[in-house]
Design a protein around this motif. Structure first.
Motif, PDB file in Angstrom:
ATOM      1  N   PHE A  60      73.471  55.539  36.825  1.00  0.00           N
ATOM      2  CA  PHE A  60      74.855  54.746  35.059  1.00  0.00           C
ATOM      3  C   PHE A  60      74.968  53.506  34.862  1.00  0.00           C
ATOM      4  CE2 PHE A  60      75.336  59.279  36.379  1.00  0.00           C
ATOM      5  CZ  PHE A  60      75.258  60.198  35.972  1.00  0.00           C
ATOM      6  N   GLY A  61      74.608  52.876  35.996  1.00  0.00           N
ATOM      7  CA  GLY A  61      74.675  51.619  35.291  1.00  0.00           C
ATOM      8  C   GLY A  61      75.964  50.709  36.019  1.00  0.00           C
ATOM      9  N   HIS A  62      76.594  49.556  36.315  1.00  0.00           N
ATOM     10  CA  HIS A  62      77.721  49.535  36.325  1.00  0.00           C
ATOM     11  C   HIS A  62      78.265  49.360  35.783  1.00  0.00           C
ATOM     12  CE1 HIS A  62      75.669  46.810  40.003  1.00  0.00           C
ATOM     13  NE2 HIS A  62      75.053  46.931  39.549  1.00  0.00           N
ATOM     14  N   ARG A  63      79.448  49.499  36.063  1.00  0.00           N
ATOM     15  CA  ARG A  63      80.994  49.642  35.187  1.00  0.00           C
ATOM     16  C   ARG A  63      80.531  50.269  34.059  1.00  0.00           C
ATOM     17  NH1 ARG A  63      82.471  44.384  33.587  1.00  0.00           N
ATOM     18  NH2 ARG A  63      83.767  45.214  33.344  1.00  0.00           N
ATOM     19  N   HIS A  64      80.008  51.381  34.320  1.00  0.00           N
ATOM     20  CA  HIS A  64      79.582  52.245  32.509  1.00  0.00           C
ATOM     21  C   HIS A  64      81.204  52.998  31.609  1.00  0.00           C
ATOM     22  CE1 HIS A  64      78.850  55.781  29.486  1.00  0.00           C
ATOM     23  NE2 HIS A  64      77.449  55.557  30.161  1.00  0.00           N
ATOM     24  N   PRO A  65      81.081  52.371  30.824  1.00  0.00           N
ATOM     25  CA  PRO A  65      82.302  52.080  29.916  1.00  0.00           C
ATOM     26  C   PRO A  65      82.500  54.019  30.185  1.00  0.00           C
ATOM     27  CG  PRO A  65      80.536  51.788  28.599  1.00  0.00           C
ATOM     28  CD  PRO A  65      79.328  52.036  29.679  1.00  0.00           C
ATOM     29  N   GLY A  66      82.452  54.689  30.082  1.00  0.00           N
ATOM     30  CA  GLY A  66      83.118  56.288  29.926  1.00  0.00           C
ATOM     31  C   GLY A  66      83.419  56.219  30.900  1.00  0.00           C
ATOM     32  N   LEU A  67      82.533  55.977  32.155  1.00  0.00           N
ATOM     33  CA  LEU A  67      82.888  56.270  33.793  1.00  0.00           C
ATOM     34  C   LEU A  67      84.034  55.304  33.490  1.00  0.00           C
ATOM     35  CD1 LEU A  67      80.180  56.492  35.118  1.00  0.00           C
ATOM     36  CD2 LEU A  67      81.949  58.516  34.405  1.00  0.00           C
ATOM     37  N   ILE A  68      83.987  54.018  33.490  1.00  0.00           N
ATOM     38  CA  ILE A  68      85.344  53.155  33.379  1.00  0.00           C
ATOM     39  C   ILE A  68      86.629  53.698  32.909  1.00  0.00           C
ATOM     40  CG2 ILE A  68      86.606  50.929  33.130  1.00  0.00           C
ATOM     41  CD1 ILE A  68      84.574  50.967  35.488  1.00  0.00           C
ATOM     42  N   LEU A 258      73.460  69.629  48.120  1.00  0.00           N
ATOM     43  CA  LEU A 258      74.651  68.873  48.229  1.00  0.00           C
ATOM     44  C   LEU A 258      74.413  67.370  47.470  1.00  0.00           C
ATOM     45  CD1 LEU A 258      73.812  68.918  52.177  1.00  0.00           C
ATOM     46  CD2 LEU A 258      75.280  70.114  50.609  1.00  0.00           C
ATOM     47  N   LEU A 259      75.016  66.771  47.411  1.00  0.00           N
ATOM     48  CA  LEU A 259      75.391  65.950  45.937  1.00  0.00           C
ATOM     49  C   LEU A 259      76.753  64.865  46.565  1.00  0.00           C
ATOM     50  CD1 LEU A 259      75.734  67.923  42.711  1.00  0.00           C
ATOM     51  CD2 LEU A 259      73.717  66.866  44.201  1.00  0.00           C
ATOM     52  N   GLY A 260      76.231  63.698  46.084  1.00  0.00           N
ATOM     53  CA  GLY A 260      77.089  62.212  46.332  1.00  0.00           C
ATOM     54  C   GLY A 260      76.765  61.581  45.535  1.00  0.00           C
ATOM     55  N   LYS A 261      77.277  60.315  45.813  1.00  0.00           N
ATOM     56  CA  LYS A 261      76.637  58.674  45.025  1.00  0.00           C
ATOM     57  C   LYS A 261      76.649  58.425  44.117  1.00  0.00           C
ATOM     58  CE  LYS A 261      72.969  57.659  49.194  1.00  0.00           C
ATOM     59  NZ  LYS A 261      73.478  56.266  49.540  1.00  0.00           N
ATOM     60  N   ALA A 262      76.176  59.053  43.494  1.00  0.00           N
ATOM     61  CA  ALA A 262      75.709  59.246  41.681  1.00  0.00           C
ATOM     62  C   ALA A 262      77.161  59.991  41.054  1.00  0.00           C
ATOM     63  CB  ALA A 262      74.943  59.278  40.763  1.00  0.00           C
ATOM     64  N   LEU A 263      77.353  60.610  42.542  1.00  0.00           N
ATOM     65  CA  LEU A 263      78.453  62.179  41.395  1.00  0.00           C
ATOM     66  C   LEU A 263      80.104  60.386  41.298  1.00  0.00           C
ATOM     67  CD1 LEU A 263      78.854  65.241  40.955  1.00  0.00           C
ATOM     68  CD2 LEU A 263      79.557  65.000  43.196  1.00  0.00           C
ATOM     69  N   GLY A 264      80.032  60.531  41.881  1.00  0.00           N
ATOM     70  CA  GLY A 264      81.485  58.970  41.452  1.00  0.00           C
ATOM     71  C   GLY A 264      81.546  58.294  40.920  1.00  0.00           C
ATOM     72  N   GLY A 265      80.160  57.600  40.168  1.00  0.00           N
ATOM     73  CA  GLY A 265      79.590  56.869  39.293  1.00  0.00           C
ATOM     74  C   GLY A 265      79.978  55.578  39.364  1.00  0.00           C
ATOM     75  N   GLY A 266      79.702  55.163  41.536  1.00  0.00           N
ATOM     76  CA  GLY A 266      79.755  53.422  41.069  1.00  0.00           C
ATOM     77  C   GLY A 266      81.412  52.808  40.938  1.00  0.00           C
ATOM     78  N   ILE A 267      82.038  54.162  41.586  1.00  0.00           N
ATOM     79  CA  ILE A 267      83.588  53.539  41.577  1.00  0.00           C
ATOM     80  C   ILE A 267      84.612  54.319  42.362  1.00  0.00           C
ATOM     81  CG2 ILE A 267      86.180  54.397  39.737  1.00  0.00           C
ATOM     82  CD1 ILE A 267      84.190  54.515  37.364  1.00  0.00           C
ATOM     83  N   VAL A 268      84.248  55.512  42.382  1.00  0.00           N
ATOM     84  CA  VAL A 268      85.240  55.826  43.692  1.00  0.00           C
ATOM     85  C   VAL A 268      83.601  56.972  44.472  1.00  0.00           C
ATOM     86  CG1 VAL A 268      87.425  55.384  43.010  1.00  0.00           C
ATOM     87  CG2 VAL A 268      85.752  58.532  42.547  1.00  0.00           C
ATOM     88  N   PRO A 269      83.792  57.061  45.647  1.00  0.00           N
ATOM     89  CA  PRO A 269      83.441  57.985  47.202  1.00  0.00           C
ATOM     90  C   PRO A 269      83.617  59.246  46.534  1.00  0.00           C
ATOM     91  CG  PRO A 269      84.642  56.757  47.773  1.00  0.00           C
ATOM     92  CD  PRO A 269      84.841  56.594  46.636  1.00  0.00           C
ATOM     93  N   VAL A 270      82.324  59.936  46.075  1.00  0.00           N
ATOM     94  CA  VAL A 270      82.525  61.570  45.181  1.00  0.00           C
ATOM     95  C   VAL A 270      81.057  62.230  45.673  1.00  0.00           C
ATOM     96  CG1 VAL A 270      83.227  63.415  43.995  1.00  0.00           C
ATOM     97  CG2 VAL A 270      84.294  61.028  43.476  1.00  0.00           C
ATOM     98  N   SER A 271      81.638  62.848  47.117  1.00  0.00           N
ATOM     99  CA  SER A 271      80.199  64.087  47.274  1.00  0.00           C
ATOM    100  C   SER A 271      80.693  65.344  47.256  1.00  0.00           C
ATOM    101  CB  SER A 271      80.098  63.775  48.506  1.00  0.00           C
ATOM    102  OG  SER A 271      81.331  64.214  49.637  1.00  0.00           O
ATOM    103  N   ALA A 272      79.821  66.635  47.512  1.00  0.00           N
ATOM    104  CA  ALA A 272      80.290  67.819  47.807  1.00  0.00           C
ATOM    105  C   ALA A 272      78.808  68.923  47.721  1.00  0.00           C
ATOM    106  CB  ALA A 272      79.915  68.307  45.546  1.00  0.00           C
ATOM    107  N   VAL A 273      79.746  69.717  48.329  1.00  0.00           N
ATOM    108  CA  VAL A 273      78.614  70.803  48.516  1.00  0.00           C
ATOM    109  C   VAL A 273      78.940  72.251  47.055  1.00  0.00           C
ATOM    110  CG1 VAL A 273      78.107  72.570  50.285  1.00  0.00           C
ATOM    111  CG2 VAL A 273      79.276  71.083  50.910  1.00  0.00           C
ATOM    112  N   VAL A 274      77.734  71.972  46.697  1.00  0.00           N
ATOM    113  CA  VAL A 274      77.886  73.452  45.707  1.00  0.00           C
ATOM    114  C   VAL A 274      77.224  74.760  46.541  1.00  0.00           C
ATOM    115  CG1 VAL A 274      77.688  73.344  43.041  1.00  0.00           C
ATOM    116  CG2 VAL A 274      77.979  71.267  44.127  1.00  0.00           C
ATOM    117  N   ALA A 275      76.950  75.578  46.223  1.00  0.00           N
ATOM    118  CA  ALA A 275      77.108  76.837  46.392  1.00  0.00           C
ATOM    119  C   ALA A 275      77.180  77.906  45.640  1.00  0.00           C
ATOM    120  CB  ALA A 275      77.470  77.200  47.599  1.00  0.00           C
ATOM    121  N   LYS A 276      76.330  78.665  46.464  1.00  0.00           N
ATOM    122  CA  LYS A 276      76.272  80.528  46.045  1.00  0.00           C
ATOM    123  C   LYS A 276      77.382  81.125  46.410  1.00  0.00           C
ATOM    124  CE  LYS A 276      71.681  81.217  45.437  1.00  0.00           C
ATOM    125  NZ  LYS A 276      70.436  82.245  46.043  1.00  0.00           N
TER     126      LYS A 276
END
Length: 405
Positions: A60-68, A258-276
């Motif tokens: 979502f780019g650097h410092r996306h205003p909504g995420l910031i 398995l998700l990560g990287k963009a899930l934190g918006g380039g602001i904080v490290p966020v990852s997740a296992v999403v499953a049944k």
């Protein structure tokens, strides 16, 4: 952007890193001090178009205003509780992420490697508790040329000797088969198999896209043979390929995502296992955890990321602009490019060795104000923020054409 004031030059800062930082990276000689959208500035105020986007962490780019704004708002309230207590942001994050992906439950972690390690543990537990595999005998089938992270367990099933050499002994329990080969996968899966773990598109390998029908074939095979399908979408997911998830190109729903990287918006490290539900239900209190996993700051930013994706805008941008990316790269084949693979705003471009190595082309592009990254000798990766404009994309392709000459 206004150039920041610094007393140390780029060259000074690069030299200062040498004696005090571990040499586990070989970055391009640019020192970034400020960024906004698709552009970054070095300490001298030179501007560069970012065509790597933090390996998709900056979708979502650097410092996306909504995420910031979401981060700032949460910083004023609460940043960490650990999972010893509940926090008021985690439920909404999990609800909306599960709904976005079409799955049921979320296991929040921090880094992509942690998500992969968590999935390995969950798959083995599922194999013992649900499938009835004898204790200690569960296997997981993976693909050659994979990239799932850098931990000791993960490099145990890597085929990249740079990642493996000198780090043994390795963790047992993995079988490696060629990517994009359903016959080899069929042969490798047996009664001990807990899961098949693959990237729907192999990123580090050079944006390797499997044949049509491969992902559907993996889904059919794993369902038929009674094991889990784990899709590592840490790089390919969250809008990058023109869909929310790369598996959606074949209408496939994995058992674990398995998700990560963009899930934190380039602001904080966020990852997740999403499953049944029946898969993540094998975990009981005390069996797995993370002090920072699911922290309220991460959950607030992650929820804001999901909100951006719920509109479909970024998926459509990646799909539409991806047509221009493919068309532009097609024009360069035979003119310094020997081939490429692209889906959405993601491409691996193979450079004619007579023109230069991937590293050399990356350095030439840097001097033209465009930042990319090489991989495997002669390949460069293009993965701009999904906020890039058609004009910026055209400019990047023109710069590539120039340096190839």
């Amino acid at each position: 952007m206004t150039a920041p004031a610094h007393t140390r030059s780029s060259a000074d800062l690069i030299r200062a890193e040498e004696p005090v930082l571990a040499h586990n990276y070989h970055p391009l000689p640019v020192v970034v001090a400020r960024a906004e959208g698709t552009w970054v500035e070095d300490v001298e105020g030179n501007r560069y178009l970012d065509m790597l986007a933090g390996y998709s962490a900056l979708n979502f780019g650097h410092r996306h205003p909504g995420l910031i704004e979401a981060a700032h708002r949460q910083l004023d309230l609460l940043t960490l509780t650990s999972r010893a207590f509940h926090n008021d942001k985690l439920a909404e994050f999990a609800e909306r992420l599960a709904a976005l992906t079409g799955l049921d439950m979320v296991l929040p972690m921090n880094t992509g490697a942690e998500a992969v390690e968590s999935a390995v543990k969950v798959a083995r537990k599922w194999a013992y508790d649900v499938k009835g595999v004898p204790d200690g005998q569960a296997t997981i089938v993976v693909a050659a040329d994979n990239f799932h992270g850098r931990t000791t367990t993960i490099v145990s099933f890597s085929t990249d000797e740079t990642a493996r050499s000198g780090f043994g002994p390795f963790t047992p329990g993995f079988r490696v088969v060629p990517y994009n080969d359903l016959a080899a996968l069929e042969e490798a899966v047996d009664d001990t198999t807990a899961a098949v773990l693959i990237e729907p598109i192999q990123g580090e390998a050079g944006v390797v896209i499997p044949d049509d029908g491969y992902l559907a074939g993996v889904r059919e095979l794993t369902s038929r043979k009674g094991c889990l399908f784990i899709a590592d979408e840490i790089q390919s997911g969250l809008g990058r390929t023109g869909r929310t998830l790369a598996v959606e190109h074949e209408s496939v729903v994995p058992d674990m995502l398995l998700l990560g990287k963009a899930l934190g918006g380039g602001i904080v490290p966020v990852s997740a296992v999403v499953a049944k539900r029946e898969v993540l239900a094998v975990l009981r209190p005390g069996e797995h955890g993370s002090t920072f996993g699911g922290n309220p700051l991460a959950a607030a930013v992650g929820t804001a990321v999901v909100e951006l994706l719920e509109t479909g805008e970024f998926q459509h941008r990646a799909a539409d602009l991806g047509v221009g990316l493919r068309d532009g790269l097609t024009e360069l084949v035979g003119k310094g490019v020997v081939g490429f693979r692209a889906r959405g705003l993601w491409a691996g471009v193979d450079i004619d060795p007579a023109v230069g190595t991937g590293r050399e082309i990356s350095e030439r592009l840097m001097r033209e104000g465009v930042l990319v990254k090489d991989t495997h000798g002669s390949t460069i990766r293009l993965a701009p923020p999904l906020t890039i404009t058609a004009e910026e994309l055209t400019g990047a392709l023109a710069a590539l054409e120039k340096v190839l000459k």
